[in-house]
Scaffold this motif. Sequence first.
Motif, PDB file in Angstrom:
ATOM      1  N   MET A 214      -5.961  -1.553   6.408  1.00 34.40           N
ATOM      2  CA  MET A 214      -5.285  -0.627   5.773  1.00 34.40           C
ATOM      3  C   MET A 214      -6.202   0.827   5.760  1.00 34.40           C
ATOM      4  O   MET A 214      -7.331   0.429   5.202  1.00 34.40           O
ATOM      5  CB  MET A 214      -4.530  -0.793   4.585  1.00 34.40           C
ATOM      6  CG  MET A 214      -5.576  -1.393   3.542  1.00 34.40           C
ATOM      7  SD  MET A 214      -4.815  -2.268   2.381  1.00 34.40           S
ATOM      8  CE  MET A 214      -4.498  -4.030   2.984  1.00 34.40           C
ATOM      9  N   ALA A 216      -8.237   3.251   3.825  1.00 37.70           N
ATOM     10  CA  ALA A 216      -8.885   3.259   2.291  1.00 37.70           C
ATOM     11  C   ALA A 216      -9.716   4.430   1.797  1.00 37.70           C
ATOM     12  O   ALA A 216      -9.895   5.469   2.929  1.00 37.70           O
ATOM     13  CB  ALA A 216      -9.742   2.117   2.529  1.00 37.70           C
ATOM     14  N   HIS A 231     -10.956   1.381  -2.063  1.00 30.41           N
ATOM     15  CA  HIS A 231      -9.629   1.143  -2.382  1.00 30.41           C
ATOM     16  C   HIS A 231      -8.509   1.676  -1.392  1.00 30.41           C
ATOM     17  O   HIS A 231      -8.793   2.506  -0.666  1.00 30.41           O
ATOM     18  CB  HIS A 231      -9.190   1.566  -3.618  1.00 30.41           C
ATOM     19  CG  HIS A 231      -9.881   1.364  -5.074  1.00 30.41           C
ATOM     20  ND1 HIS A 231      -9.624  -0.002  -5.354  1.00 30.41           N
ATOM     21  CD2 HIS A 231     -10.688   2.054  -5.522  1.00 30.41           C
ATOM     22  CE1 HIS A 231     -10.715  -0.158  -6.416  1.00 30.41           C
ATOM     23  NE2 HIS A 231     -11.371   1.085  -6.389  1.00 30.41           N
ATOM     24  N   PRO A 232      -7.516   0.766  -0.900  1.00 26.84           N
ATOM     25  CA  PRO A 232      -6.263   1.113  -0.024  1.00 26.84           C
ATOM     26  C   PRO A 232      -5.854   2.577  -0.387  1.00 26.84           C
ATOM     27  O   PRO A 232      -5.531   2.740  -1.582  1.00 26.84           O
ATOM     28  CB  PRO A 232      -5.353   0.083   0.043  1.00 26.84           C
ATOM     29  CG  PRO A 232      -5.621  -0.810  -1.116  1.00 26.84           C
ATOM     30  CD  PRO A 232      -7.063  -0.515  -1.673  1.00 26.84           C
ATOM     31  N   ILE A 233      -5.562   3.345   0.642  1.00 27.98           N
ATOM     32  CA  ILE A 233      -4.751   4.495   0.236  1.00 27.98           C
ATOM     33  C   ILE A 233      -3.210   4.226   0.087  1.00 27.98           C
ATOM     34  O   ILE A 233      -2.718   3.550   0.812  1.00 27.98           O
ATOM     35  CB  ILE A 233      -4.913   5.506   1.528  1.00 27.98           C
ATOM     36  CG1 ILE A 233      -6.502   5.859   1.509  1.00 27.98           C
ATOM     37  CG2 ILE A 233      -4.063   6.666   1.122  1.00 27.98           C
ATOM     38  CD1 ILE A 233      -6.946   6.643   2.535  1.00 27.98           C
ATOM     39  N   GLU A 234      -2.774   4.423  -0.915  1.00 26.20           N
ATOM     40  CA  GLU A 234      -1.220   4.345  -1.324  1.00 26.20           C
ATOM     41  C   GLU A 234      -0.444   5.453  -0.642  1.00 26.20           C
ATOM     42  O   GLU A 234      -0.688   6.680  -0.595  1.00 26.20           O
ATOM     43  CB  GLU A 234      -0.810   4.490  -2.605  1.00 26.20           C
ATOM     44  CG  GLU A 234      -1.586   3.159  -3.344  1.00 26.20           C
ATOM     45  CD  GLU A 234      -1.120   3.131  -4.958  1.00 26.20           C
ATOM     46  OE1 GLU A 234      -0.207   4.208  -5.228  1.00 26.20           O
ATOM     47  OE2 GLU A 234      -1.795   2.547  -5.804  1.00 26.20           O
ATOM     48  N   GLU A 235       0.436   4.651   0.460  1.00 26.65           N
ATOM     49  CA  GLU A 235       1.272   5.591   1.048  1.00 26.65           C
ATOM     50  C   GLU A 235       2.511   6.412   0.108  1.00 26.65           C
ATOM     51  O   GLU A 235       2.893   5.676  -0.698  1.00 26.65           O
ATOM     52  CB  GLU A 235       1.821   4.858   2.357  1.00 26.65           C
ATOM     53  CG  GLU A 235       0.913   4.544   3.274  1.00 26.65           C
ATOM     54  CD  GLU A 235       1.537   3.857   4.510  1.00 26.65           C
ATOM     55  OE1 GLU A 235       2.635   3.839   4.562  1.00 26.65           O
ATOM     56  OE2 GLU A 235       1.007   3.372   5.350  1.00 26.65           O
ATOM     57  N   THR A 236       2.750   7.649   0.445  1.00 27.95           N
ATOM     58  CA  THR A 236       3.610   8.232  -0.411  1.00 27.95           C
ATOM     59  C   THR A 236       5.098   8.651   0.693  1.00 27.95           C
ATOM     60  O   THR A 236       4.657   8.877   1.770  1.00 27.95           O
ATOM     61  CB  THR A 236       3.287   9.449  -1.060  1.00 27.95           C
ATOM     62  OG1 THR A 236       2.619  10.336   0.023  1.00 27.95           O
ATOM     63  CG2 THR A 236       2.138   9.147  -2.089  1.00 27.95           C
ATOM     64  N   ASP A 237       6.138   8.589   0.107  1.00 28.37           N
ATOM     65  CA  ASP A 237       7.164   9.034   1.054  1.00 28.37           C
ATOM     66  C   ASP A 237       7.190  10.433   1.298  1.00 28.37           C
ATOM     67  O   ASP A 237       6.668  11.247   0.402  1.00 28.37           O
ATOM     68  CB  ASP A 237       8.644   8.809   0.252  1.00 28.37           C
ATOM     69  CG  ASP A 237       8.553   7.108   0.172  1.00 28.37           C
ATOM     70  OD1 ASP A 237       8.290   6.483   1.008  1.00 28.37           O
ATOM     71  OD2 ASP A 237       9.450   7.013  -0.991  1.00 28.37           O
TER      72      ASP A 237
END
Length: 237
Positions: A214, A216, A231-237
Amino acid sequence: MTALLDLSGIRIRRSGRLVLDQVDLQLETGERLALAGANGAGKTTLLRTIVGLETPEAGEIIAFGRHRHDEDDFRDLRLRVGFLFQDSDDQLFAPTVIEDVAFGPLNLGFTPSQAIERAQAVLTDLDLLPLERRVTHHLSGGEKRLVALAGVLAMDPDVLLLDEPTNALDEAHLARLTTILAELPVAMILVSHDAHFLATLSTRAVLLENGRLMPAVAHRHQHRHDHVHFHPIEETD
């Protein structure tokens, strides 16, 4: 632009456990990609898969615009992808440093004198020329690490896969290595437990966790000492 390396859907199972589970990875020209993850996450397995030392049960590998399936495909690929192994003793085999570093150029068709000249130039760049007549297996751990890297660089690869390149390096050699890698016009994938090293060099980062890859990002934490974690990059809508 076509990626230099393009892996899709790679799946590798070991002892019934999925080490790599539908892994997709692309490396573009000029990228320095940090591959982060815990011990045993499969980082080395992924690097070995790229050069055909591991056979996936599923997935596709395209390198330099060509599908890679059999040993002939990967033999050609290894002439263009330099792989620094995690254990230098697995990579050093010639009696002396200069012979070891010159071995790759000889395989590329250089004459013996040309291969020695190429090896000496790379050793000079790494501040290792005084070691050229030393017996490889009498070197210190840090010296072995840098000589192994010199052997990889002597082949003038288009892509570098560096598995724990900072192992056993003292502060001075680490600084020299970081400078050299930063100046190389070569795409590379970097695996290291030294998160500061990864954060300093990388242009992009990915995290391998539970067999999945994923995007990061490096997060810097101020404690008594400065710590960097990926840290993983959090996906946003």
